[in-house]
Design a protein around this motif. Structure first.
Motif, short mmCIF file in Angstrom:
data_model
loop_
_atom_site.label_atom_id
_atom_site.label_comp_id
_atom_site.label_asym_id
_atom_site.label_seq_id
_atom_site.Cartn_x
_atom_site.Cartn_y
_atom_site.Cartn_z
N THR A 1 89.55 -4.63 -22.25
CA THR A 1 88.30 -5.01 -22.89
C THR A 1 88.32 -4.67 -24.38
OG1 THR A 1 87.12 -4.70 -20.83
CG2 THR A 1 85.79 -4.70 -22.83
N ALA A 2 88.82 -3.49 -24.71
CA ALA A 2 88.89 -3.09 -26.12
C ALA A 2 89.82 -4.01 -26.90
CB ALA A 2 89.34 -1.64 -26.23
N MET B 1 83.34 -5.20 -19.81
CA MET B 1 82.87 -3.85 -20.13
C MET B 1 82.07 -3.28 -18.96
SD MET B 1 80.44 -2.61 -23.28
CE MET B 1 79.06 -3.56 -22.68
#
Length: 82
Positions: free
Chosen positions: A44-45, A68
């Protein structure tokens, strides 16, 4: 399924511990969920960083929210045992 007295005792102890601690998954499953949550958080990051770097439209960046939420759910499940 093992029906020996030792296995029955072990299952009874596990049920009592689960009822006492209010959990419904064992430590092994908690560890798996923690690893999955951490992996989803990293993905996700990276996706969020790419979308910001590529100046994607705001509605494209909304695709980060379900990932997230999924990663946070796995991490919370690993922590709480539910």
């Amino acid at each position: 399924v093992d029906r020996s007295p030792e296995a029955e005792r072990a299952r009874t102890q596990l049920r009592q511990a689960a009822a006492r601690d209010l959990v419904n998954i064992d430590d092994e499953e908690r560890n798996r969920r923690g690893v999955a949550g951490a992996a989803f958080a990293v993905v996700t990051a990276l996706l969020a960083a790419f979308l910001i770097w590529s100046q994607a439209a705001w509605y494209s960046r909304l695709a980060v929210f379900p990932l997230m939420a999924l990663s946070y759910g796995f991490l919370l499940s690993a922590q709480e045992g539910l």
